[in-house]
Design an enzyme around this catalytic site. Structure first.
Site, short mmCIF file in Angstrom:
data_model
loop_
_atom_site.label_atom_id
_atom_site.label_comp_id
_atom_site.label_asym_id
_atom_site.label_seq_id
_atom_site.Cartn_x
_atom_site.Cartn_y
_atom_site.Cartn_z
N ASP A 291 0.86 -1.19 0.00
CA ASP A 291 0.00 0.00 0.00
C ASP A 291 0.89 1.23 0.00
O ASP A 291 1.70 1.42 0.92
CB ASP A 291 -0.90 -0.01 1.24
CG ASP A 291 -2.08 0.95 1.14
OD1 ASP A 291 -1.94 1.98 0.45
OD2 ASP A 291 -3.13 0.68 1.77
N ARG A 293 -0.33 4.41 -0.23
CA ARG A 293 -1.12 5.61 0.07
C ARG A 293 -0.57 6.38 1.26
O ARG A 293 0.07 5.82 2.14
CB ARG A 293 -2.58 5.21 0.34
CG ARG A 293 -3.33 4.76 -0.88
CD ARG A 293 -4.72 4.25 -0.53
NE ARG A 293 -4.68 2.99 0.21
CZ ARG A 293 -5.76 2.30 0.55
NH1 ARG A 293 -6.96 2.77 0.23
NH2 ARG A 293 -5.64 1.16 1.20
#
Length: 359
Positions: A291, A293
């Site tokens: 991930d 983000r």
């Protein structure tokens, strides 16, 4: 004495210029000692010109290096020596895993183990932040850099990329929606030239009580096309519908497509999933983390809107931890279990098993 405002670019502005250059296939100058260019956008002509300056080295993340069986001496990355007879196709095959199963043997690959990996680390971080494949070619400079290229200090660039994004409100207006007629859309623009992020406010939520909230990352395939490969579209609809039923809420729509890797790389990951890899394995083969983000953006937006407490609509405990760590109290985690289908059952199972989602 009145201070004279400089018209030259700030470090953040220069960084954004470098991102644009990499996306167009232009090299950037790092710390005045080397040129770095993204392999994905590199042309054969520029490769030939770069070879005329010195011996190139290919920087890959440790995830991609592991797939290629290249030795990793620098922890998070490998610096692979580029053979004299290696062409653009060879470089792009190392950067892009699309044909790994058809052509698994790409070595043997020799990795650099001496010297500072800071320049390679900065080049990979730049490529990631430009939503390109995390693979960069670096060529040392023995003389002055070619004119017209964007120059960055590598250490400063890494600090700028890692820094928390500063967001400013741009505009807001009433938007009646199917889920709630009393809706308002706020637009926020980051100071680093990145993509804008949105806040959808339902009703008139009180600022002194926990607000029903969701941090929703953009998903073009799920939110717009109604893709059945994920649960994003149903989660978006369900979150807005629940806020409409309760009469108040705020949904943050964060432009971090594909868990932060961008739509093009997300489609590459989808193609790898069609070859049999799960969503996490696909990201790793591309050279990305599970991930990518930055959920600090969500906390910053909530605080700018005046919310210090939330009832968070999520199945992802990482979002709860992130908000708490960044000054937003999560009074309650509200499950959002929708969208399961035969097309995404394996995907959701992987999110639960490998990413800790509570499903």
């Amino acid at each position: 004495m009145e201070q004279i405002l400089s018209l030259g670019p700030t470090p953040a502005e220069r960084l954004n210029r470098a991102r644009a250059d990499l996306r167009m296939g232009l090299p950037v100058v790092l710390s005045g000692v080397c040129l770095a260019v993204a392999v994905e956008t590199l042309s054969a002509a520029r490769l030939a010109a770069l070879r005329g300056l010195g011996r190139p080295v290919l920087a890959l993340t440790s995830w991609r290096a592991e797939t290629l069986k290249a030795r990793v001496y620098d922890g998070d990355l490998a610096r692979v020596r580029v053979p004299e007879d290696a062409d653009l196709a060879w470089l792009q095959a190392l950067a892009d895993p699309a044909d790994d199963l058809r052509m698994p043997m790409k070595g043997p690959l020799a990795s650099e183990r001496e010297g500072d990996a800071g320049l390679a680390r900065a080049a990979i971080a730049l490529a990631k932040s430009a939503h390109l494949l995390p693979a960069a070619l670096l060529v040392p400079l023995t003389g002055p850099a070619p004119e017209g290229l964007t120059a960055l200090d590598a250490a400063q660039a890494l600090r700028e990329i890692a820094a928390e994004t500063v967001l400013a409100p741009v505009s807001a207006a009433r938007v009646p929606m199917r889920a709630a007629e009393k809706g308002r859309l706020h637009i926020f623009r980051p100071d680093d030239g990145g993509e804008e992020h949105y806040a959808i406010e339902i009703g008139a939520p009180a600022r002194d009580k926990p607000v029903l909230a969701r941090l929703h990352s953009a998903c073009f395939t799920g939110d717009v096309l109604g893709s059945l490969k994920c649960d994003c579209g149903p989660q978006l609809d369900a979150a807005l519908t629940q806020m409409g039923h309760e009469g108040a809420g705020v949904l943050l729509y964060l432009n971090q497509e594909g868990r932060g890797i961008g739509l093009a790389n997300k489609m590459r990951a989808y193609s790898l999933q069609d070859q049999g890899f799960d969503t996490v394995e696909a990201n790793h083969r591309l050279g990305f983390e599970d991930d990518e983000r930055d959920f600090r953006i969500g906390a910053a937006l909530l605080k700018k809107l005046g919310f210090a407490q939330v009832r968070l609509l999520t199945n992802n405990p990482a979002k709860v931890r992130m908000l708490e760590a960044n000054g937003v109290h999560v009074a309650e985690r509200v499950p959002l279990k929708v969208g399961l289908s035969r097309h995404n059952a394996a995907y959701l199972a992987t999110k639960a098993a490998k990413s800790g989602h509570i499903l």
